[in-house]
Design a protein around this motif. Structure first.
Motif, PDB file in Angstrom:
ATOM      1  N   VAL A 388      36.608  31.794  41.558  1.00  0.00           N
ATOM      2  CA  VAL A 388      35.521  32.766  41.516  1.00  0.00           C
ATOM      3  C   VAL A 388      35.739  33.677  40.321  1.00  0.00           C
ATOM      4  N   VAL A 389      34.736  33.786  39.476  1.00  0.00           N
ATOM      5  CA  VAL A 389      34.792  34.706  38.334  1.00  0.00           C
ATOM      6  C   VAL A 389      34.177  36.035  38.771  1.00  0.00           C
ATOM      7  N   LEU A 390      34.957  37.092  38.723  1.00  0.00           N
ATOM      8  CA  LEU A 390      34.547  38.420  39.178  1.00  0.00           C
ATOM      9  C   LEU A 390      34.394  39.334  37.970  1.00  0.00           C
ATOM     10  N   LEU A 391      33.186  39.831  37.761  1.00  0.00           N
ATOM     11  CA  LEU A 391      32.903  40.725  36.638  1.00  0.00           C
ATOM     12  C   LEU A 391      32.915  42.167  37.121  1.00  0.00           C
ATOM     13  N   GLY A 392      33.786  42.983  36.558  1.00  0.00           N
ATOM     14  CA  GLY A 392      33.830  44.399  36.906  1.00  0.00           C
ATOM     15  C   GLY A 392      34.912  44.709  37.911  1.00  0.00           C
ATOM     16  N   LEU A 393      35.820  45.610  37.551  1.00  0.00           N
ATOM     17  CA  LEU A 393      36.892  46.029  38.449  1.00  0.00           C
ATOM     18  C   LEU A 393      36.787  47.525  38.709  1.00  0.00           C
ATOM     19  N   GLY A 394      35.585  47.979  39.040  1.00  0.00           N
ATOM     20  CA  GLY A 394      35.385  49.351  39.477  1.00  0.00           C
ATOM     21  C   GLY A 394      35.672  49.480  40.962  1.00  0.00           C
ATOM     22  N   LYS A 395      35.013  50.414  41.617  1.00  0.00           N
ATOM     23  CA  LYS A 395      35.244  50.620  43.039  1.00  0.00           C
ATOM     24  C   LYS A 395      34.843  49.396  43.855  1.00  0.00           C
ATOM     25  N   ILE A 396      33.643  48.885  43.598  1.00  0.00           N
ATOM     26  CA  ILE A 396      33.158  47.744  44.363  1.00  0.00           C
ATOM     27  C   ILE A 396      33.954  46.493  44.010  1.00  0.00           C
ATOM     28  N   CYS A 413      39.265  37.706  36.911  1.00  0.00           N
ATOM     29  CA  CYS A 413      38.488  38.925  36.711  1.00  0.00           C
ATOM     30  C   CYS A 413      38.176  39.113  35.231  1.00  0.00           C
ATOM     31  N   VAL A 414      37.050  39.755  34.974  1.00  0.00           N
ATOM     32  CA  VAL A 414      36.638  40.117  33.620  1.00  0.00           C
ATOM     33  C   VAL A 414      36.327  41.609  33.629  1.00  0.00           C
ATOM     34  N   GLU A 415      36.983  42.359  32.753  1.00  0.00           N
ATOM     35  CA  GLU A 415      36.812  43.812  32.704  1.00  0.00           C
ATOM     36  C   GLU A 415      36.907  44.262  31.253  1.00  0.00           C
ATOM     37  N   SER A 416      35.984  45.146  30.859  1.00  0.00           N
ATOM     38  CA  SER A 416      35.977  45.642  29.486  1.00  0.00           C
ATOM     39  C   SER A 416      36.883  46.845  29.289  1.00  0.00           C
ATOM     40  N   GLY A 436      37.613  42.241  27.988  1.00  0.00           N
ATOM     41  CA  GLY A 436      36.582  42.084  26.977  1.00  0.00           C
ATOM     42  C   GLY A 436      35.209  42.358  27.557  1.00  0.00           C
ATOM     43  N   ASP A 437      34.260  42.562  26.673  1.00  0.00           N
ATOM     44  CA  ASP A 437      32.876  42.801  27.065  1.00  0.00           C
ATOM     45  C   ASP A 437      32.244  41.482  27.464  1.00  0.00           C
TER      46      ASP A 437
END
Length: 634
Positions: A388-396, A413-416, A436-437
């Protein structure tokens, strides 16, 4: 009811309280800043405000001078009063909102400190006020909840009813199970509060000759097209095609070929599992696969040379191995006077020794590099697939990542932002991260999107999520995608368009505020909300309710109290009573326990406390507040 917030959840919560429960609501939000389109929050405000206007079915009428206004009016079920302010919810603002005479206050600002400061002020103004706080820090939330309850008990001189005086919830925890389960098929959804664990499992329709396990309860029937890429996603279905919450036995028996959500396991959660030590790599991770194979090959050569030396010279195994190692490291005497077979073996051992030196050097350098980068994020391995590719490692995203790893699902995970709050969690869980973006070319390719099982776009920007999904679909047209979008109407529109463009791929879109608002609204109504389980695009609430004062429960049997599509009694809490089916009179209070699978003939007594599952409108009807206007205290 008073709702204070700065995002889409505040607007959605106010609409939920008014539209579902028929309450009078004062909504306190920052000014809309009409001349500037703010990123994220501005879009959330605009979309949810539009939803609020549609739900109350009335225009916004402004009042002069103080920046306040009234939404709605004239309908008996309740109104929404809008109060705009640029400052934090200080004592003057809370007093203007009517906290001193309000029944409940929800603080859903995005900042935990703002919510805590406002909660302490509101508790001082009105000790009997029911508080609902949005906090991301769960451990801090438990301490704040106990502190506010203790303050209320000391101020009022009574601890009756204080179990629901303060409730701390997290929209991230509420929405994470739905987002994680949407990316997979047949996963379980767990609600866990105060040691109580409710596990609902989504099951496929039984095949020919198979008998479905009914579990404890059938909570819902999935829509007939829930696993069809071109089918309706829950709320778009109608009639028999739509999902059915809390069906009766006849509906379950008649619904052939449809998936179900079953309450399969109920238990008390034990102590938390110990967390693995961060920064200490395992022995297998010290060396790469190629290096391990190289070491294994050299070891095999040493064994083969030792066996050959035994056969040529007749030496015992231990001595033959010792001589082979001496030849390997070139510290043995030349075998110039020995037989030709012995000389050949010595030359071969020396050649293997030459191969061993660079391998040992590479092992040392790789081990040192592994220890040095143990605190850094990992890179996706070359052969990774089905992840599973997960974009964004904020709260959610952080909460969803934790859920996926608890289920043993491989994640990339992908996080800028290298300083995002989820980076530390990914490092602790040893999850690969691509920094990366996501809108830049090559970032999704680095996350192995072409071999992924599904894509979860959970960043805080709708356009970023949409752009990432569109690009991923250009790489993999059949990829399963899930988008996090603020407004549920926008999520529905995106879903329909993507479904039409890619009819053979599974597409799901979700709004976090839509998933979280029912639990917050239920807590404001004074019931101990244990949690919420999403069923496609609908929500099923779990609550602990006292039977006393509810004519639809008190004096009725469990079978008579069951209202299909509205609510259903699941268990009896015997922690505060000596009752329960089969309990001898005068046995005294029992320790905390839940009695499941109650007989349909069991009569609910006024002193009973039950755990029930309910829909949002079912819970509102059970509370008996729909159609009743609250009279404000002068």
């Amino acid at each position: 009811m008073v709702v204070c917030g700065d995002g889409g959840l505040a607007h959605r919560l106010a609409a939920e309280l008014r539209g579902v429960y028929g309450e009078q609501v004062t909504l306190v939000v920052p000014p809309s800043a009409r001349g500037v389109r703010r990123p994220v929050v501005g879009r959330a405000r605009a979309t949810t405000a539009a939803l609020l206007d549609r739900m109350v079915n009335a225009a916004v009428s402004r009042t002069g001078g103080n920046g306040s206004g009234v939404v709605g009016g004239g309908e008996a079920e309740g109104t929404v009063r809008l109060l705009e302010t640029a400052g934090e919810p200080a004592e003057e603002l809370l007093a203007e909102a009517g906290v001193d005479r309000a029944a409940a206050l929800a603080l859903v600002y995005d900042d935990d400190e703002t919510n805590i400061r406002a909660a302490l002020t509101a508790r001082r103004i009105n000790p009997r006020l029911r508080l609902v706080l949005r906090l991301y820090n769960r451990r801090l939330g438990q301490h704040i909840e106990a502190l506010l309850d203790q303050t209320a008990a000391l101020a009022t001189g009574s601890d009756e009813g204080l179990e629901t005086s303060t409730t701390v919830l997290s929209d991230a925890d509420t929405a994470a199970p739905a987002l994680a389960a949407t990316a997979l098929v047949g996963t379980s959804k767990v609600v866990q509060t105060d040691g109580l664990m409710l596990r609902a499992v989504e099951r496929r329709p039984p095949g020919p000759g198979e008998v479905a396990d009914p579990g404890l309860f059938t909570l819902a029937l999935l829509s007939a097209t829930s696993n069809d890429p071109a089918g309706a996603d829950g709320s778009e279905g109608s009639g028999e095609q739509a999902p059915q919450l809390l069906p009766d036995a006849a509906a379950v028996a008649a619904a052939t070929g449809r998936g179900t959500v079953v309450l399969e396991q109920v238990s008390f959660a034990g102590p938390p599992q110990p967390v693995a030590r961060a920064g200490v790599p395992t022995f297998a991770s010290l060396f790469s696969r190629r290096l391990r194979w190289s070491l294994a090959g050299i070891g095999g050569c040493v064994v083969a040379l030792a066996v050959a030396l035994m056969l040529v010279t007749g030496d015992p195994p231990l001595h033959a191995t010792y001589v082979t190692l001496l030849d390997l490291f070139a510290i043995n005497d030349p075998a110039s006077d020995d037989a030709s077979g012995r000389q050949i073996l010595q030359l071969l051992s020396g050649f293997v020794g030459l191969l061993l030196l660079p391998v040992l050097l590479a092992a040392v350098l790789e081990a040192l590099g592994t220890f040095r980068t143990a605190s850094a994020v990992r890179k996706p391995p070359r052969g990774l697939g089905g992840h599973v590719v997960l974009l964004g490692l904020g709260k959610i995203g952080t909460r969803v990542l934790t859920r996926l790893r608890e289920m043993g699902i491989p994640v990339v995970c992908v996080e800028s932002d290298p300083e995002a709050r989820g980076i530390a969690t990914a490092r602790r869980l040893r999850v690969p991260v691509v920094l990366g973006d996501v809108t830049q070319e090559g970032v999704l390719e680095a996350a192995k999107i072409h071999r992924a099982h599904s894509l979860l776009a959970l960043t805080s920007a709708d356009t970023t999520n949409l752009e990432a999904v569109l690009y991923a679909r250009s790489v993999r047209p059949d990829l399963r995608v899930v988008l996090r979008l603020y407004d549920d109407d926008f999520a529905t529109a995106v879903y329909r368009t993507l479904r039409a463009a890619h009819p053979l791929a599974l597409t799901r879109s979700r709004s976090v505020s839509h998933l979280a608002a029912p639990a917050f609204a239920g807590a404001m109504m004074g019931r101990q909300i244990l949690g919420a389980i999403p069923v496609e695009r609908r929500v099923l609430l779990f609550a602990a309710v006292d039977v006393a004062g509810h004519p639809r429960l008190e004096g009725r049997t469990v079978g008579e109290a069951f209202r299909p599509g509205a609510w259903r009694v699941l268990a009896l809490d015997t922690s505060s009573s000596g009752g329960g089916p089969g309990t001898a009179p005068g046995a005294g209070p029992r320790p905390s326990a839940l009695v499941w699978e109650l007989p349909p003939t069991y009569v609910l007594a006024p002193g009973d406390r039950v755990v029930l599952a309910a829909t949002r409108r079912g819970l509102a009807e059970l509370l008996g507040r729909r159609g009743r206007r609250r009279t404000a205290t002068p």
